[in-house]
Design an enzyme around this catalytic site. Structure first.
Site, PDB file in Angstrom:
ATOM      1  N   SER A  26       0.852  -1.210   0.000  1.00 43.89           N
ATOM      2  CA  SER A  26       0.000   0.000   0.000  1.00 43.89           C
ATOM      3  C   SER A  26       0.881   1.251   0.000  1.00 43.89           C
ATOM      4  CB  SER A  26      -1.083   0.027   1.070  1.00 43.89           C
ATOM      5  OG  SER A  26      -2.154  -0.844   0.666  1.00 43.89           O
TER       6      SER A  26
ATOM      7  N   HIS B 283       4.924  13.831   6.046  1.00 40.13           N
ATOM      8  CA  HIS B 283       4.860  15.288   5.923  1.00 40.13           C
ATOM      9  C   HIS B 283       5.673  15.884   7.062  1.00 40.13           C
ATOM     10  CE1 HIS B 283       1.502  14.635   3.137  1.00 40.13           C
ATOM     11  NE2 HIS B 283       0.973  13.844   4.048  1.00 40.13           N
TER      12      HIS B 283
ATOM     13  N   CYS C 298      -1.714  -3.695   3.337  1.00 42.69           N
ATOM     14  CA  CYS C 298      -2.756  -4.697   3.172  1.00 42.69           C
ATOM     15  C   CYS C 298      -2.147  -6.073   3.378  1.00 42.69           C
ATOM     16  CB  CYS C 298      -3.385  -4.594   1.790  1.00 42.69           C
ATOM     17  SG  CYS C 298      -4.378  -3.102   1.673  1.00 42.69           S
TER      18      CYS C 298
END
Lengths: 123, 123
Positions: free
Chosen positions: A64, A69, A84
Site C-alpha cells: 500500500s 509530511h 494490506c
C-alpha cells in the site's frame, strides 16, 4: 484488501536535520527504511515547499503506502504506514517501519493511531 | 498541522471501468477531482500492477495527500484524503473529494473512518 493503517503524529523532534532535509534525501530515507522493514517499494514522489518549509511525500508499496509530511519550523511531522494483508500479515512490518521513522526523527512526543481497514461492512 | 484524515474502503463498486483503468487515467482523475474540491495539487505518482491487477497511487497536495488503491477483481478500492488546516479549515474540501470519488467508483457499500490528527498530546 484487509489491512492495518498506522498514523503517527510526531512532536518535539530532535532530528531537525531530517525534518528540514531535501525532498530527495527524505525520499531515499523512506525507501530505505521501507525496504529494511521488508516492504516492497514500487515508486515514490516527494515535494519540497522551499527553504524551511517542509516536505510532503509518499513511497508507494506493493503492500500500500508510506506517507510523510514534515514541519521543520514546528519540529513536527506526520506519518502514515498502510499495509494490506493480501498474501500474508504485514502488520509487523508496518509497526517496524513506523518505529524506525520515529527513531530517525527523534520524536519525543507522539500520537499514534491504528485503523483496521478493508473489512466489508454488514448489509 | 492539525487536520482531518478520512479513510474510505469501497465495496461492490459498479464503475469497474474506473477500478481497472490505466494508472495515468486514475492519476488524471485524482488530480481533477482534488482541484474541483478546491485543493492544491503539487505532484502525483501512480503505479499499475499489470493487467487486471489494480492501481496504487497518490496525489500530493499542499494540504497533505490523496491516496488511492484499487482491486478491480474484488470490485473494491480504498481511499485516503488527509488535509491539514494550516491556514484555513479544509475539512469540507476533504469531505467533498471523498464524496466525488465514492460517486465516480459507484460504491454501494462503504466503510468510512475519520481521524482528527496533529494535536499535541498532553505530557
Amino acid at each position: 484488501m484487509q489491512g492495518l493503517h498506522i498514523t503517527a503524529d510526531l512532536f518535539d523532534c530532535s532530528a531537525t536535520e531530517w525534518l528540514a532535509a531535501e525532498p530527495a534525501a527524505l525520499d531515499a530515507l523512506g525507501q530505505a527504511l521501507a525496504r529494511q522493514a521488508g516492504l516492497a517499494v514500487v515508486g515514490s514522489r516527494f515535494h519540497g515547499f522551499g527553504a524551511g518549509g517542509g516536505v510532503t511525500g509518499v513511497v508507494l508499496l506493493a503492500e500500500s503506502h508510506l506517507a510523510l509530511h514534515t514541519w521543520p519550523e514546528q519540529r513536527a511531522a506526520t506519518l502514515d504506514v498502510y499495509v494490506c494483508n493480501f498474501s500474508q500479515d504485514n502488520s509487523a512490518k508496518a509497526e517496524a517501519l513506523v518505529a524506525a521513522l520515529l527513531a530517525r526523527f527523534g520524536a519525543t512526543r507522539t500520537q499514534v493511531q491504528r485503523l483496521r481497514r478493508g473489512s466489508r461492512p454488514p448489509p
